[in-house]
Design a protein around this motif. Structure first.
Motif, PDB file in Angstrom:
ATOM      1  N   TYR A  62       0.952  -1.282   0.018  1.00  0.00           N
ATOM      2  CA  TYR A  62      -0.120   0.046  -0.007  1.00  0.00           C
ATOM      3  C   TYR A  62       1.037   1.183   0.026  1.00  0.00           C
ATOM      4  CZ  TYR A  62      -4.319  -2.814   1.216  1.00  0.00           C
ATOM      5  OH  TYR A  62      -5.032  -3.900   1.436  1.00  0.00           O
ATOM      6  N   GLU A  98       1.562   4.349  -3.033  1.00  0.00           N
ATOM      7  CA  GLU A  98       1.433   5.639  -2.855  1.00  0.00           C
ATOM      8  C   GLU A  98       2.776   6.599  -3.215  1.00  0.00           C
ATOM      9  OE1 GLU A  98       0.906   8.727   1.159  1.00  0.00           O
ATOM     10  OE2 GLU A  98       0.701   6.442   1.398  1.00  0.00           O
ATOM     11  N   ASN A 129       3.165   6.638  -6.658  1.00  0.00           N
ATOM     12  CA  ASN A 129       2.405   7.838  -7.156  1.00  0.00           C
ATOM     13  C   ASN A 129       2.641   9.255  -6.727  1.00  0.00           C
ATOM     14  OD1 ASN A 129       0.719   5.748  -8.160  1.00  0.00           O
ATOM     15  ND2 ASN A 129      -0.611   5.672  -6.645  1.00  0.00           N
ATOM     16  N   ARG A 130       3.383   9.510  -5.816  1.00  0.00           N
ATOM     17  CA  ARG A 130       3.805  10.726  -5.392  1.00  0.00           C
ATOM     18  C   ARG A 130       5.371  11.096  -5.874  1.00  0.00           C
ATOM     19  NH1 ARG A 130       3.321  10.178   1.270  1.00  0.00           N
ATOM     20  NH2 ARG A 130       4.573  12.141   0.985  1.00  0.00           N
TER      21      ARG A 130
END
Length: 296
Positions: free
Chosen positions: A230, A234, A237-238
């Motif tokens: 998870y 993230e 994506n960042r």
């Protein structure tokens, strides 16, 4: 020059006798500029409050029972005031010079955001078991930029000292996790924001007793790699990690999950497929899978 304030967050639940020893190990630290916060996760009665009220400089708060250490730690983070933060569970004990040693390391090495160490094991009666946990075979495995080495592994022994600025970047502990790998997942995340300084000393006495070694915790620990995926997703994506780095990290999680087949084959297989539904098409994964099956 004024010494930096260090916030110490002690989480507790229904273990007043142990809490007293943990609290005293903090109060007796050789380093004194401490912001001490005791967060009670809904213990029965008022024993803990009565204990903490004896010390005017201990900030005691009680919350509704959450069933694990994550929410109490997060509540402690929210009200902490220090430039550094350290955590302590109610059943463990610090050596008297722990904060002084770790703080000196970080103050002398500003490029490092976290200092950690290994632990000495004690039993429920404080007897030294003459065993240790968290000491690496190679010091470099726990020192420096170690995010690649940490993923899927227990790398940071309990209770490092961390700069508050790093805690703010990492965020809060994952309250979806129970007391099974939640600290591993958190410090895994932290390794992407700072270098870790390893101190080769046993600065915490880690207590071994029935309630911190339950079967449910061992089973829930199997889910750790899902939570790791998870936060890696993230971070990808960042833009904190690249697409290529993301797939390398996932492959490490896959191999770690295959090794867990010895604990629970079916559950591990389900989690493995969630990590990478095409894991069986990768030769290294297949070889490891066969090796683990033979060892079982």
């Amino acid at each position: 020059m004024q010494k930096p304030l260090v916030s110490v967050i002690i989480t507790t639940y229904n273990r007043n006798n142990y809490l007293k020893k943990a609290l005293e190990s903090v109060l007796n630290q050789s380093y004194k500029n401490l912001d001490i916060i005791v967060v009670d996760d809904g213990s029965f009665g008022d024993e803990n409050q009565n204990l903490c009220s004896k010390y005017s400089f201990v900030n005691y708060i009680k919350i509704e029972n959450s069933g694990g250490p994550c929410k109490p730690r997060n509540e402690g983070i929210k009200i902490s005031k220090g430039a550094y933060i350290a955590f302590l569970d109610d059943d463990d004990i610090w050596e008297y010079n722990k904060i002084e040693i770790l703080l000196d390391v970080l103050e002398s090495n500003p490029s490092f955001g976290l200092a950690h160490h290994y632990c000495k094991l004690i039993d429920e009666n404080d007897k030294d078991l003459e065993k240790y946990v968290g000491r690496p075979g190679k010091l470099e495995d726990k020192h420096g930029n170690i995010s690649m080495k940490m993923i899927g592994n227990y790398t940071v022994s309990d209770y490092p000292l961390c700069r508050t600025e790093i805690i703010k970047k990492v965020g809060f502990f994952n309250e979806k996790m129970i007391a099974a790998g939640e600290d591993v997942e958190y410090w895994n995340r932290a390794s992407f924001f700072t270098k870790f300084y390893y101190v080769d000393l046993p600065l915490t006495k880690y207590r071994i007793h029935f309630s911190n070694n339950s079967e449910i915790n061992r089973q829930e620990y199997l889910k750790l790699n899902i939570f790791n995926k998870y936060f890696l997703t993230e971070y990808k994506n960042r833009g904190i990690i690249s697409e290529t780095e993301f797939h390398i990290y996932i492959q490490k999680l896959v191999h770690n999950q295959i090794k867990m087949f010895k604990t629970n084959f079916l559950k591990s297989l389900i989690i493995l497929n969630k990590l990478d539904s095409f894991w069986f098409m990768k030769w290294k994964s297949i070889k490891l899978f066969i090796f683990i099956l033979i060892k079982r």
